[in-house]
Design an enzyme around this catalytic site. Structure first.
Site, PDB file in Angstrom:
ATOM      1  N   ASP A   1      -7.851  -0.740   3.441  1.00 40.47           N
ATOM      2  CA  ASP A   1      -8.085  -2.094   3.945  1.00 40.47           C
ATOM      3  C   ASP A   1      -9.573  -2.400   3.956  1.00 40.47           C
ATOM      4  OD1 ASP A   1      -5.469  -3.142   4.628  1.00 40.47           O
ATOM      5  OD2 ASP A   1      -5.375  -1.564   6.148  1.00 40.47           O
TER       6      ASP A   1
ATOM      7  N   GLY B   1      -6.707  -8.169   9.823  1.00 43.01           N
ATOM      8  CA  GLY B   1      -7.938  -7.902  10.566  1.00 43.01           C
ATOM      9  C   GLY B   1      -7.836  -6.671  11.444  1.00 43.01           C
TER      10      GLY B   1
ATOM     11  N   ASP C   1       3.073  -5.830   4.485  1.00 47.01           N
ATOM     12  CA  ASP C   1       1.970  -5.186   5.202  1.00 47.01           C
ATOM     13  C   ASP C   1       1.788  -5.819   6.581  1.00 47.01           C
ATOM     14  OD1 ASP C   1      -0.331  -3.773   5.840  1.00 47.01           O
ATOM     15  OD2 ASP C   1      -1.637  -4.898   4.479  1.00 47.01           O
ATOM     16  N   GLY C   2       1.918  -4.969   7.618  1.00 50.64           N
ATOM     17  CA  GLY C   2       1.648  -5.418   8.976  1.00 50.64           C
ATOM     18  C   GLY C   2       2.825  -5.235   9.901  1.00 50.64           C
TER      19      GLY C   2
HETATM   20  C1  DX5 Z   1      -4.147  -5.478   8.572  1.00 47.29           C
HETATM   21  C2  DX5 Z   1      -4.113  -4.512   7.427  1.00 47.29           C
HETATM   22  C3  DX5 Z   1      -2.912  -3.616   7.439  1.00 47.29           C
HETATM   23  C4  DX5 Z   1      -2.868  -2.678   8.623  1.00 47.29           C
HETATM   24  C5  DX5 Z   1      -1.453  -2.220   8.885  1.00 47.29           C
HETATM   25  O1  DX5 Z   1      -5.227  -6.310   8.461  1.00 47.29           O
HETATM   26  O2  DX5 Z   1      -4.103  -5.205   6.198  1.00 47.29           O
HETATM   27  O3  DX5 Z   1      -2.828  -2.871   6.226  1.00 47.29           O
HETATM   28  O4  DX5 Z   1      -3.704  -1.560   8.428  1.00 47.29           O
HETATM   29  O5  DX5 Z   1      -1.408  -1.613  10.121  1.00 47.29           O
HETATM   30  P1  DX5 Z   1      -0.054  -1.460  10.960  1.00 47.29           P
HETATM   31  O6  DX5 Z   1       0.942  -0.770  10.083  1.00 47.29           O
HETATM   32  O7  DX5 Z   1      -0.471  -0.666  12.164  1.00 47.29           O
HETATM   33  O8  DX5 Z   1       0.373  -2.866  11.305  1.00 47.29           O
HETATM   34 ZN    ZN Z   2      -3.606  -3.994   4.404  1.00 45.38          ZN
END
Ligand code: DX5
Ligand code: ZN
Length: 220
Positions: A38, A145, A178-179
């Protein structure tokens, strides 16, 4: 049993970064399919994280594909740097670039897989002019973020919308999510059409990370 293999990309942001090598070994032992990196610029999203040097150093100590998620404004300025550092997959944000078509082509021309991402407030319709050139769409199911946030239920619907579009238009793009992904919700995401699930906190904070990866993948 599901016929297609669901892939897991472990987001290194959720690891203990004082020992990245140990985190990578855990990812390998847990049989994740890629390392999600990220990249945050403090403008497109509030935080600052990693740059291309971090990616180049990771490449020296793992063979897993690197899944670089650029949460930065005007990502076109940095594509060459991440290609040179060895990015295998590069995702840019629809909201962060003007000449998205050109930037996606520059990723593909550089030999990486090209992905486009949308934040929860951006509709799938915004992707209409680039959907036929991307290798994958990364649906953000939290506001980007931070890791460790709760999934936003309304954003999940977009997985299904994308699945309908690719079937109707016979397009080959994959759907990444993602998320807020965990084994509690992965079944629903997979049923809607997700091919790859990104996970940070559910994986790195699990009592048994290897088991959590298997559970996320199986969707049960
Ligand atoms: C958020 C990122 C994600 C994050 C996911 O801004 O893009 O990739 O690291 O984290 P989790 O799985 O904890 O929601
Ligand atoms: Zn991400």
């Amino acid at each position: 049993m599901l016929e297609r293999k669901i892939q897991i990309s472990a987001s290194i942001l959720g690891a203990n970064l004082s020992n990245v090598e140990k985190a990578l070994r855990l990812c390998e032992e847990s049989q994740v399919d890629a390392i999600h990196i990220d990249v945050m610029d403090g403008h497109f999203v509030p935080q600052l994280t990693f740059g291309n040097k971090f990616l180049a150093d990771l490449k020296k100590i793992t063979k897993l594909p690197t899944d670089v998620h650029l949460m930065i404004n005007n990502p076109d300025r940095f594509i060459n740097d991440y290609l040179k550092a060895g990015a295998d997959w590069i995702t840019i944000h629809m909201e962060a670039d003007t000449h998205v078509n050109r930037t996606l082509h520059s990723i593909k021309d550089g030999g990486a897989r090209a992905g486009i991402s949308i934040v929860p407030s951006t509709p799938v319709a915004a992707l209409s002019e680039v959907i036929d050139i991307v290798d994958f769409v990364l649906v953000m199911t939290v506001n980007p973020g931070f890791y460790g946030q709760k999934i936003i239920p309304s954003a999940i619907r977009k997985i299904g919308e994308l699945d309908v579009i690719r079937k109707a238009k016979n397009l080959p793009f994959e759907i990444f999510v993602d998320g807020g992904v965990s084994s509690k919700i992965s079944g629903e995401l997979i049923r809607l059409g997700a091919d790859l699930l990104v996970t940070a906190s559910a994986f790195f904070n699990a009592d048994d990370p290897k088991k959590e990866v298997a559970l996320i993948r199986s969707g049960t």
